[in-house]
Motif scaffolding. Structure first.
Motif, PDB file in Angstrom:
ATOM      1  N   GLU A  40       8.406 -44.395 -14.211  1.00  0.00           N
ATOM      2  CA  GLU A  40       8.327 -45.038 -12.895  1.00  0.00           C
ATOM      3  C   GLU A  40       7.409 -44.252 -11.973  1.00  0.00           C
ATOM      4  O   GLU A  40       6.626 -44.840 -11.202  1.00  0.00           O
ATOM      5  N   MET A  41       7.482 -42.928 -12.053  1.00  0.00           N
ATOM      6  CA  MET A  41       6.616 -42.096 -11.224  1.00  0.00           C
ATOM      7  C   MET A  41       5.155 -42.305 -11.599  1.00  0.00           C
ATOM      8  O   MET A  41       4.277 -42.432 -10.726  1.00  0.00           O
ATOM      9  N   ILE A  42       4.854 -42.379 -12.891  1.00  0.00           N
ATOM     10  CA  ILE A  42       3.469 -42.589 -13.329  1.00  0.00           C
ATOM     11  C   ILE A  42       2.945 -43.943 -12.851  1.00  0.00           C
ATOM     12  O   ILE A  42       1.800 -44.065 -12.402  1.00  0.00           O
ATOM     13  N   GLU A  43       3.806 -44.962 -12.931  1.00  0.00           N
ATOM     14  CA  GLU A  43       3.403 -46.287 -12.458  1.00  0.00           C
ATOM     15  C   GLU A  43       3.054 -46.264 -10.980  1.00  0.00           C
ATOM     16  O   GLU A  43       2.079 -46.871 -10.539  1.00  0.00           O
ATOM     17  N   LYS A  44       3.851 -45.537 -10.195  1.00  0.00           N
ATOM     18  CA  LYS A  44       3.672 -45.545  -8.740  1.00  0.00           C
ATOM     19  C   LYS A  44       2.655 -44.505  -8.260  1.00  0.00           C
ATOM     20  O   LYS A  44       1.918 -44.748  -7.303  1.00  0.00           O
ATOM     21  N   LYS A  45       2.631 -43.330  -8.913  1.00  0.00           N
ATOM     22  CA  LYS A  45       1.852 -42.209  -8.371  1.00  0.00           C
ATOM     23  C   LYS A  45       1.065 -41.475  -9.447  1.00  0.00           C
ATOM     24  O   LYS A  45       0.795 -40.280  -9.327  1.00  0.00           O
ATOM     25  N   GLY A  46       0.696 -42.185 -10.515  1.00  0.00           N
ATOM     26  CA  GLY A  46       0.070 -41.521 -11.647  1.00  0.00           C
ATOM     27  C   GLY A  46      -1.190 -40.753 -11.303  1.00  0.00           C
ATOM     28  O   GLY A  46      -1.361 -39.603 -11.726  1.00  0.00           O
ATOM     29  N   LYS A  47      -2.086 -41.354 -10.543  1.00  0.00           N
ATOM     30  CA  LYS A  47      -3.339 -40.664 -10.213  1.00  0.00           C
ATOM     31  C   LYS A  47      -3.071 -39.403  -9.397  1.00  0.00           C
ATOM     32  O   LYS A  47      -3.710 -38.362  -9.600  1.00  0.00           O
ATOM     33  N   GLN A  48      -2.120 -39.487  -8.480  1.00  0.00           N
ATOM     34  CA  GLN A  48      -1.757 -38.308  -7.689  1.00  0.00           C
ATOM     35  C   GLN A  48      -1.138 -37.234  -8.578  1.00  0.00           C
ATOM     36  O   GLN A  48      -1.412 -36.042  -8.418  1.00  0.00           O
ATOM     37  N   ALA A  49      -0.303 -37.664  -9.517  1.00  0.00           N
ATOM     38  CA  ALA A  49       0.407 -36.713 -10.375  1.00  0.00           C
ATOM     39  C   ALA A  49      -0.540 -35.897 -11.238  1.00  0.00           C
ATOM     40  O   ALA A  49      -0.249 -34.742 -11.572  1.00  0.00           O
ATOM     41  N   PHE A  50      -1.692 -36.473 -11.615  1.00  0.00           N
ATOM     42  CA  PHE A  50      -2.629 -35.781 -12.488  1.00  0.00           C
ATOM     43  C   PHE A  50      -3.756 -35.093 -11.712  1.00  0.00           C
ATOM     44  O   PHE A  50      -4.677 -34.547 -12.323  1.00  0.00           O
ATOM     45  N   GLN A  51      -3.660 -35.080 -10.380  1.00  0.00           N
ATOM     46  CA  GLN A  51      -4.687 -34.499  -9.532  1.00  0.00           C
ATOM     47  C   GLN A  51      -4.205 -33.152  -8.984  1.00  0.00           C
ATOM     48  O   GLN A  51      -3.024 -32.815  -9.050  1.00  0.00           O
ATOM     49  N   TYR A  52      -5.137 -32.379  -8.413  1.00  0.00           N
ATOM     50  CA  TYR A  52      -4.750 -31.188  -7.672  1.00  0.00           C
ATOM     51  C   TYR A  52      -3.852 -31.571  -6.500  1.00  0.00           C
ATOM     52  O   TYR A  52      -3.935 -32.680  -5.963  1.00  0.00           O
ATOM     53  N   GLY A  53      -3.018 -30.612  -6.083  1.00  0.00           N
ATOM     54  CA  GLY A  53      -2.158 -30.823  -4.924  1.00  0.00           C
ATOM     55  C   GLY A  53      -2.225 -29.638  -3.986  1.00  0.00           C
ATOM     56  O   GLY A  53      -3.094 -28.761  -4.120  1.00  0.00           O
ATOM     57  N   LEU A  54      -1.293 -29.587  -3.052  1.00  0.00           N
ATOM     58  CA  LEU A  54      -1.263 -28.517  -2.058  1.00  0.00           C
ATOM     59  C   LEU A  54      -0.650 -27.249  -2.637  1.00  0.00           C
ATOM     60  O   LEU A  54       0.287 -27.300  -3.431  1.00  0.00           O
ATOM     61  N   SER A  55      -1.166 -26.085  -2.217  1.00  0.00           N
ATOM     62  CA  SER A  55      -0.610 -24.810  -2.671  1.00  0.00           C
ATOM     63  C   SER A  55       0.846 -24.654  -2.262  1.00  0.00           C
ATOM     64  O   SER A  55       1.663 -24.103  -3.004  1.00  0.00           O
ATOM     65  N   LYS A  56       1.188 -25.132  -1.095  1.00  0.00           N
ATOM     66  CA  LYS A  56       2.551 -25.007  -0.569  1.00  0.00           C
ATOM     67  C   LYS A  56       3.543 -25.851  -1.363  1.00  0.00           C
ATOM     68  O   LYS A  56       4.725 -25.506  -1.465  1.00  0.00           O
ATOM     69  N   GLY A  57       3.062 -26.948  -1.922  1.00  0.00           N
ATOM     70  CA  GLY A  57       3.934 -27.848  -2.661  1.00  0.00           C
ATOM     71  C   GLY A  57       3.690 -29.288  -2.258  1.00  0.00           C
ATOM     72  O   GLY A  57       3.158 -29.570  -1.181  1.00  0.00           O
ATOM     73  N   ASN A  58       4.093 -30.201  -3.107  1.00  0.00           N
ATOM     74  CA  ASN A  58       3.968 -31.618  -2.805  1.00  0.00           C
ATOM     75  C   ASN A  58       4.761 -31.958  -1.541  1.00  0.00           C
ATOM     76  O   ASN A  58       5.907 -31.546  -1.389  1.00  0.00           O
TER      77      ASN A  58
END
Length: 393
Positions: free
Chosen positions: A52-70
């Motif tokens: 479900e997470m991949i369906e909704k946020k897949g591109k975000q999940a496989f991208q860089y994120g913030l050092s502090k945390g999502n």
């Protein structure tokens, strides 16, 4: 090419060396592990929530994120700290880490200088101590009893040693003893540390695995001066392979942790962070924790009853109300490490207690884990261990 001075201070894990000794013999019933029960991982819900997470946020999940945390995870964890621990936490108080061990390592990096002193409970989690070793500090132990850290000993150590910079404590179901501090002992501890220029690491990986008694407020909830660095983790309430944990600290500390993250690993695993967000927001994490509590209580109670029935009367042990460990004290003069090979040959294993001390530790002690063994293994293993102890005790 020579290594840095810091590498001379890094010691191999004594616990892992013991586990290598154990692994050399097939079929050993091991009470030496420090792992959660993999049979309790919520596999079906994790599969569904991940898809479900991949369906909704897949591109975000496989991208860089913030050092502090999502950002979503920071909010989820801040709300959890408020609801479960009574801490007035906001996202600016939280930094996501790759397991609590990274939180320990970054805290040592952030606060310790050459010649500083780190205070830990006697005994304590070896990983917390080893995280501090590279920075040229020395260690002092403070005695503990059935109610927690001994306040008179703490007062003495702090008064006599002005170079104490950091205190490392595990107030809930401590590794290795399984003990939890009483509320009164926690209040006394905070009164003492508020009089000194020190920082406290409150390591709380086991706090939510309470299967007896009432919840006791954490030290961070009593912290009025920003002295307590709280370390929380998903490893024991969800699964350790995700390596999702967090620091809860004063905002000025959190900013410095974020700066360290930028230089160490840029960020934690974005995919795993979003897995945790999806699971915690849309699945019954509290129900899952209750299953863990019930399963661990059953195993702990079984192990304790068999120990009472089979161990020599001269052998003493803790009776934890949560967590994953039981601490066993043998009669004076016995060496738990010295009889480990005999126990392994008999078909059962444990971790000798002396490895849980910053300096020289009690040789007549051992740590038993009850979470990764079946009830059948507990029944057989405790009898085997009792037979070995009867020869010596």
């Amino acid at each position: 090419m020579g290594y840095s001075i810091r590498m001379d201070r890094v010691k191999p894990s004594a616990i892992r060396s013991v586990q290598k000794r154990i692994a050399s013999k097939q079929g050993v019933i091991s009470f030496a592990a420090g792992l959660p029960d993999p049979d309790l991982f919520p596999m079906d819900d994790l599969k569904k929530s991940t898809m479900e997470m991949i369906e909704k946020k897949g591109k975000q999940a496989f991208q860089y994120g913030l050092s502090k945390g999502n950002r979503e995870l920071l909010q989820v964890l801040a709300e959890r700290m408020q609801r479960k621990e009574g801490v007035d936490a906001k996202p600016e108080n939280i930094v996501v880490t790759t397991g609590s061990q990274q939180g320990l390592a970054m805290t040592a990096m952030l606060f310790l200088d050459e010649g500083d002193i780190v205070v830990a409970e006697n005994p304590s989690y070896l990983g917390g101590i080893n995280a501090c070793r590279p920075y040229g500090c020395s260690f002092l132990g403070v005695d503990t009893d059935e109610d927690g850290i001994v306040i008179s000993d703490l007062e003495r150590v702090l008064a006599e040693n002005p170079k104490v910079k950091l205190l490392y404590v595990i107030p809930n179901f401590q590794n290795p003893t399984g003990r939890a501090w009483t509320l009164e002992r926690r209040k006394q501890f905070m009164e003492v540390i508020n009089r000194y220029d020190v920082v406290v690491i409150e390591d709380n990986p086991y706090g939510e695995i309470r299967f007896k008694g009432e919840h006791i407020p954490c030290l961070k909830s009593m912290d009025t001066m920003g002295k307590v660095i709280y370390l929380g983790s998903c490893s024991k309430i969800l699964c350790p392979g995700l390596r999702v944990a967090w620091i809860c600290a004063a905002p000025e500390h959190a900013v410095m942790y974020e700066r360290l993250k930028e230089s160490l690993d840029l960020q934690c695993n974005e995919f795993a962070q979003l897995q945790v967000v999806e699971y915690m927001k849309n699945y019954d994490v509290e129900g899952h924790i209750r299953k863990i509590q019930a399963a661990y209580k059953e195993k702990c109670d079984l192990m304790l009853s068999l120990m009472e029935e089979n161990f020599p009367a001269s052998v003493k042990f803790t009776r934890p109300e949560g967590g994953m460990f039981i601490w066993v004290e043998l009669p004076e003069g016995l060496d738990a490490d010295g009889i480990l090979d005999e126990a392994v040959e008999a078909g059962v294993a444990y971790i000798p207690g002396e490895f849980f001390y910053a300096n020289d530790g009690a040789k007549n002690a051992m740590r038993l884990n009850f979470t990764t063994v079946s009830e059948e293994q507990i029944r057989k293993g405790i009898v085997l261990l009792a037979d070995v102890l009867k020869k010596h005790a």
